[in-house]
Design a protein around this motif. Structure first.
Motif, PDB file in Angstrom:
ATOM      1  N   THR A 128      74.876  39.305  76.559  1.00 53.43           N
ATOM      2  CA  THR A 128      75.085  40.563  76.140  1.00 53.43           C
ATOM      3  C   THR A 128      75.260  40.900  77.696  1.00 53.43           C
ATOM      4  O   THR A 128      75.830  42.494  77.382  1.00 53.43           O
ATOM      5  CB  THR A 128      73.584  41.298  76.257  1.00 53.43           C
ATOM      6  OG1 THR A 128      72.968  40.996  77.782  1.00 53.43           O
ATOM      7  CG2 THR A 128      72.728  41.126  75.031  1.00 53.43           C
ATOM      8  N   GLY A 129      75.225  41.094  78.580  1.00 51.38           N
ATOM      9  CA  GLY A 129      76.062  41.484  79.902  1.00 51.38           C
ATOM     10  C   GLY A 129      75.350  41.725  80.320  1.00 51.38           C
ATOM     11  O   GLY A 129      75.791  42.296  81.250  1.00 51.38           O
TER      12      GLY A 129
ATOM     13  N   VAL B 216      76.388  34.435  80.012  1.00 51.29           N
ATOM     14  CA  VAL B 216      76.671  35.969  79.606  1.00 51.29           C
ATOM     15  C   VAL B 216      76.712  35.629  77.351  1.00 51.29           C
ATOM     16  O   VAL B 216      76.975  35.414  77.390  1.00 51.29           O
ATOM     17  CB  VAL B 216      78.427  36.372  80.261  1.00 51.29           C
ATOM     18  CG1 VAL B 216      79.068  37.457  79.609  1.00 51.29           C
ATOM     19  CG2 VAL B 216      78.564  35.702  81.230  1.00 51.29           C
TER      20      VAL B 216
ATOM     21  N   GLN C 144      76.005  42.956  84.728  1.00 49.79           N
ATOM     22  CA  GLN C 144      75.672  43.863  85.010  1.00 49.79           C
ATOM     23  C   GLN C 144      74.396  44.552  85.706  1.00 49.79           C
ATOM     24  O   GLN C 144      74.891  45.373  86.649  1.00 49.79           O
ATOM     25  CB  GLN C 144      75.743  45.231  83.939  1.00 49.79           C
ATOM     26  CG  GLN C 144      77.170  44.949  82.726  1.00 49.79           C
ATOM     27  CD  GLN C 144      76.430  45.130  81.423  1.00 49.79           C
ATOM     28  OE1 GLN C 144      75.844  45.985  81.487  1.00 49.79           O
ATOM     29  NE2 GLN C 144      77.503  45.076  80.446  1.00 49.79           N
TER      30      GLN C 144
ATOM     31  N   LYS D 183      78.553  38.037  91.094  1.00 50.00           N
ATOM     32  CA  LYS D 183      78.893  38.259  88.942  1.00 50.00           C
ATOM     33  C   LYS D 183      79.905  37.373  88.966  1.00 50.00           C
ATOM     34  O   LYS D 183      79.561  37.195  87.569  1.00 50.00           O
ATOM     35  CB  LYS D 183      79.704  40.142  88.920  1.00 50.00           C
ATOM     36  CG  LYS D 183      78.233  41.313  89.465  1.00 50.00           C
ATOM     37  CD  LYS D 183      79.041  42.536  89.394  1.00 50.00           C
ATOM     38  CE  LYS D 183      77.383  43.146  89.485  1.00 50.00           C
ATOM     39  NZ  LYS D 183      78.099  44.534  89.334  1.00 50.00           N
TER      40      LYS D 183
ATOM     41  N   ARG E   2      80.150  35.195  85.619  1.00 54.77           N
ATOM     42  CA  ARG E   2      80.829  34.911  84.821  1.00 54.77           C
ATOM     43  C   ARG E   2      81.254  33.827  84.430  1.00 54.77           C
ATOM     44  O   ARG E   2      82.271  33.438  83.668  1.00 54.77           O
ATOM     45  CB  ARG E   2      81.992  35.860  84.871  1.00 54.77           C
ATOM     46  CG  ARG E   2      83.796  35.876  84.214  1.00 54.77           C
ATOM     47  CD  ARG E   2      83.959  36.838  84.660  1.00 54.77           C
ATOM     48  NE  ARG E   2      85.043  36.378  86.319  1.00 54.77           N
ATOM     49  CZ  ARG E   2      85.747  36.796  86.763  1.00 54.77           C
ATOM     50  NH1 ARG E   2      85.284  37.942  86.851  1.00 54.77           N
ATOM     51  NH2 ARG E   2      86.519  36.126  87.695  1.00 54.77           N
TER      52      ARG E   2
END
Length: 173
Positions: free
Chosen positions: A151-152, A149, A156, A123, A127
């Motif tokens: 909506t994420g 990145v 996630q 993750k 990022r």
């Protein structure tokens, strides 16, 4: 009490089957699939219906237009995240394996702890990836310069899955 012989020595243990269980646990630990395992990620979609796995693959490997020109540049976050996870979990893997050897935790518990740490590292790779940058038109649309990145959802959705393959070792008595 069972005896285990190896290279002429023997060890006795009060718990029958302990040595077999330990050897099997250490000899054939589960594989840890990091990222977007098919069983967990195959049904995830963006609001417009685009499958998450398509977005992950397109971004990791890039895509091309019909004329052969680059459409989406490759941003190999899975490769980077996988490498970083292998390096970043080295100490915890060693410590947890020792706890498994000592009988303090089960191999599956250790593998899940390693998987959680590795997923967090991947993750971070999503990022932190900045190159190649988004095209100016994409920045204007997303209101963000971070290439992976929006909506994420991609970040996630990173997870792990244990994949077991049983290979039992028989210890002669």
């Amino acid at each position: 009490m069972k005896k285990f012989s190896a290279k002429g020595g023997s060890v006795e243990h009060k718990e029958p089957g302990f040595v077999e269980k330990l050897v099997n646990a250490l000899d054939d630990p589960p594989d840890i699939a990091i990222g977007f395992p098919m069983g967990k990620a195959s049904s995830i979609q963006y609001p417009d219906g685009t499958p998450l796995l398509d977005v992950a693959v397109y971004n990791n490997y890039g895509t091309f237009n019909e004329d052969g020109s680059e459409h989406i540049p490759a941003r190999p976050f899975m490769d980077i995240g996988g490498f970083n996870a292998a390096v970043g979990t080295k100490k915890i893997r060693k410590a947890l394996l020792q706890k498994v050897r000592e009988g303090k935790i089960k191999m599956e518990v250790a593998a899940n702890m390693i998987g959680a740490k590795a997923a967090a590292i991947m993750k971070n790779a999503i990022r932190d990836l900045k190159e190649p940058p988004n095209a100016p038109s994409t920045v204007a649309k997303k209101k963000s310069a971070n290439p992976l990145v929006d909506t994420g959802l991609l970040m996630q959705s990173v997870t792990w899955e244990l994949r077991k393959h049983k290979k039992q070792v028989e210890i002669p008595e």
